[in-house]
Write an enzyme that holds these catalytic residues in place. Structure first.
Site, PDB file in Angstrom:
ATOM      1  N   HIS A  61      11.085   7.317  -1.338  1.00  0.00           N
ATOM      2  CA  HIS A  61      10.331   8.094  -0.352  1.00  0.00           C
ATOM      3  C   HIS A  61      11.339   8.792   0.555  1.00  0.00           C
ATOM      4  O   HIS A  61      12.552   8.628   0.386  1.00  0.00           O
ATOM      5  CB  HIS A  61       9.365   7.207   0.440  1.00  0.00           C
ATOM      6  CG  HIS A  61      10.018   6.148   1.267  1.00  0.00           C
ATOM      7  ND1 HIS A  61      10.675   5.071   0.726  1.00  0.00           N
ATOM      8  CD2 HIS A  61      10.119   5.990   2.620  1.00  0.00           C
ATOM      9  CE1 HIS A  61      11.152   4.297   1.685  1.00  0.00           C
ATOM     10  NE2 HIS A  61      10.833   4.839   2.842  1.00  0.00           N
ATOM     11  N   HIS A  63      11.870   8.695   3.970  1.00  0.00           N
ATOM     12  CA  HIS A  63      12.322   8.187   5.264  1.00  0.00           C
ATOM     13  C   HIS A  63      13.850   8.188   5.318  1.00  0.00           C
ATOM     14  O   HIS A  63      14.523   7.985   4.296  1.00  0.00           O
ATOM     15  CB  HIS A  63      11.776   6.780   5.512  1.00  0.00           C
ATOM     16  CG  HIS A  63      10.325   6.784   5.889  1.00  0.00           C
ATOM     17  ND1 HIS A  63       9.550   5.649   5.902  1.00  0.00           N
ATOM     18  CD2 HIS A  63       9.498   7.797   6.269  1.00  0.00           C
ATOM     19  CE1 HIS A  63       8.314   5.953   6.288  1.00  0.00           C
ATOM     20  NE2 HIS A  63       8.264   7.260   6.504  1.00  0.00           N
ATOM     21  N   ASP A  65      16.275   6.301   6.256  1.00  0.00           N
ATOM     22  CA  ASP A  65      17.147   5.212   5.804  1.00  0.00           C
ATOM     23  C   ASP A  65      17.229   5.120   4.284  1.00  0.00           C
ATOM     24  O   ASP A  65      17.936   4.258   3.758  1.00  0.00           O
ATOM     25  CB  ASP A  65      16.693   3.872   6.395  1.00  0.00           C
ATOM     26  CG  ASP A  65      15.243   3.522   6.082  1.00  0.00           C
ATOM     27  OD1 ASP A  65      14.396   4.424   6.132  1.00  0.00           O
ATOM     28  OD2 ASP A  65      14.959   2.344   5.809  1.00  0.00           O
ATOM     29  N   HIS A  66      16.534   6.016   3.588  1.00  0.00           N
ATOM     30  CA  HIS A  66      16.593   6.033   2.128  1.00  0.00           C
ATOM     31  C   HIS A  66      17.188   7.328   1.575  1.00  0.00           C
ATOM     32  O   HIS A  66      17.437   7.407   0.375  1.00  0.00           O
ATOM     33  CB  HIS A  66      15.198   5.820   1.543  1.00  0.00           C
ATOM     34  CG  HIS A  66      14.660   4.452   1.801  1.00  0.00           C
ATOM     35  ND1 HIS A  66      14.590   3.472   0.845  1.00  0.00           N
ATOM     36  CD2 HIS A  66      14.187   3.881   2.942  1.00  0.00           C
ATOM     37  CE1 HIS A  66      14.082   2.361   1.377  1.00  0.00           C
ATOM     38  NE2 HIS A  66      13.823   2.594   2.649  1.00  0.00           N
ATOM     39  N   HIS A 139       3.220   2.593   1.314  1.00  0.00           N
ATOM     40  CA  HIS A 139       4.039   2.627   2.527  1.00  0.00           C
ATOM     41  C   HIS A 139       3.340   3.561   3.517  1.00  0.00           C
ATOM     42  O   HIS A 139       2.179   3.909   3.343  1.00  0.00           O
ATOM     43  CB  HIS A 139       5.452   3.074   2.167  1.00  0.00           C
ATOM     44  CG  HIS A 139       6.466   2.838   3.236  1.00  0.00           C
ATOM     45  ND1 HIS A 139       6.501   1.696   4.005  1.00  0.00           N
ATOM     46  CD2 HIS A 139       7.507   3.611   3.681  1.00  0.00           C
ATOM     47  CE1 HIS A 139       7.499   1.768   4.866  1.00  0.00           C
ATOM     48  NE2 HIS A 139       8.123   2.927   4.691  1.00  0.00           N
ATOM     49  N   ASP A 211      10.284   0.634  -0.230  1.00  0.00           N
ATOM     50  CA  ASP A 211       9.473   0.077   0.854  1.00  0.00           C
ATOM     51  C   ASP A 211       8.008   0.052   0.433  1.00  0.00           C
ATOM     52  O   ASP A 211       7.456   1.080   0.039  1.00  0.00           O
ATOM     53  CB  ASP A 211       9.612   0.928   2.114  1.00  0.00           C
ATOM     54  CG  ASP A 211      11.012   0.894   2.698  1.00  0.00           C
ATOM     55  OD1 ASP A 211      11.886   0.243   2.091  1.00  0.00           O
ATOM     56  OD2 ASP A 211      11.224   1.511   3.754  1.00  0.00           O
ATOM     57  N   HIS A 269      15.886  -4.933   1.916  1.00  0.00           N
ATOM     58  CA  HIS A 269      15.366  -4.201   3.071  1.00  0.00           C
ATOM     59  C   HIS A 269      15.084  -5.174   4.230  1.00  0.00           C
ATOM     60  O   HIS A 269      14.018  -5.166   4.844  1.00  0.00           O
ATOM     61  CB  HIS A 269      14.106  -3.404   2.707  1.00  0.00           C
ATOM     62  CG  HIS A 269      13.826  -2.253   3.643  1.00  0.00           C
ATOM     63  ND1 HIS A 269      13.014  -2.374   4.746  1.00  0.00           N
ATOM     64  CD2 HIS A 269      14.269  -0.976   3.634  1.00  0.00           C
ATOM     65  CE1 HIS A 269      12.950  -1.228   5.377  1.00  0.00           C
ATOM     66  NE2 HIS A 269      13.710  -0.344   4.714  1.00  0.00           N
TER      67      HIS A 269
END
Length: 310
Positions: A61, A63, A65-66, A139, A211, A269
């Site tokens: 996805h 976000h 942090d990815h 998510h 996530d 995570h």
């Protein structure tokens, strides 16, 4: 035949001195796949000596942090005079955002970068004797996980039976039989492959969720995966927080692994709320999962053998 997973980043949205944001490297027979690319992934690749020649990046996805490690990694490849093309696979609707991210620093790569939007339930990559399939996750945004699933392998050739019981002479006939062809002997007898070749043997598989809340698709995407890498952001005390933020607890991850018949479960995570060790996560997951369970740490490497080689 190598199938190796290296955890480059095992932290949640906020990095810590111990855990970098999400990134997992998978090496299959020298072909490297990167699943998610959090900030600092290129440094983690150097630190843990995974190699840099990645051909495919799979994003769960969008976000930060990815994905925030992508611009720096692509620029580094450019400085290294990379010429091989790169394929980036992301969820539906991600192409424009990824193009904007890659170009945010005003840097255009000299090597081709192809962005593919992948629909859950479809094959993101079909390789030689394996595929990487996307599956829907739950998510706070459009998200999906990925499963690397190898084809079944040929059954074992029963040399003793072929030679001693059936009188098949060693040589080219063995190869033909193992390849599924019948063979006629000098005396006129026809030997069929099923007489000397055992049942097909399963290949290996791993599942990476990114996530997510616990979902049935994780259970259904692969038959008894050898390794399930599952979101375990929180422990039981934060179960409400897990629900509200679209994450899973370690115990919920354990339940999914048990339902899936996974051989091993990697909990990842991990929220920055747990700055020390996360042994509590392992205990909670192990309470509901019969297989091997561990909390992933940055730099941990897991070799996945064939089921009949263990």
């Amino acid at each position: 035949m190598t199938l190796r997973t290296t955890f480059l980043g095992t932290g949640g949205a906020v990095p810590t001195t111990r855990r970098a944001p999400s990134a997992v490297m998978v090496n299959r027979e020298g072909e490297r796949f990167l699943f998610d690319c959090g900030e600092g992934t290129q440094r983690q690749m150097m630190r843990f000596n995974t190699g840099f020649d990645v051909g495919h990046v799979f994003l769960s996805h969008l976000h930060g942090d990815h994905i925030l490690g992508l611009p720096g990694l692509l620029q580094t490849w450019d400085f290294q005079d990379r010429t091989d093309s790169l394929a980036i696979h992301g969820p539906p609707g991600s192409r424009r955002q990824l193009r904007d991210l890659i170009g945010a620093g005003g840097h255009d790569t000299a090597f081709p970068v192809r962005i593919h939007e992948v629909t859950p339930g479809s094959v993101a990559l079909e390789g030689e004797a394996f595929e990487i399939r996307a599956f829907e996750t739950e998510h706070r945004t459009t998200s999906q996980g990925y499963a690397l699933i190898e084809d079944d392998r040929k059954g074992r050739f029963k040399r003793e039976k072929a030679e001693e019981e059936l009188g098949v002479p060693p040589g080219p006939a063995y190869g033909k039989l193992h390849a599924g062809e019948s063979v006629e002997l000098d005396d006129g007898r026809v030997i069929e492959p099923e007489q000397v070749v055992g049942d097909p043997r399963p290949g290996r598989s791993l599942v990476y969720t990114g996530d997510t809340r616990p979902v049935d698709a994780t259970v259904e995407v692969a038959d008894e995966p050898d390794l399930l890498i599952h979101d375990a952001t929180f422990d039981d005390e934060m179960a409400g927080r897990a629900r509200s933020t679209g994450h899973a607890t370690a115990r919920e991850a354990g339940k999914i692994a048990q339902r899936a018949g996974a051989e091993r479960l990697a909990l990842t995570h991990i929220s920055s709320r747990y700055p020390g060790d996360a042994r509590g996560h392992q205990r909670e997951a192990a309470g509901v999962f019969d297989g091997e369970c561990f909390v992933a740490e940055d730099g941990k490497t897991v070799e996945i053998p064939f089921p009949d080689d263990e």
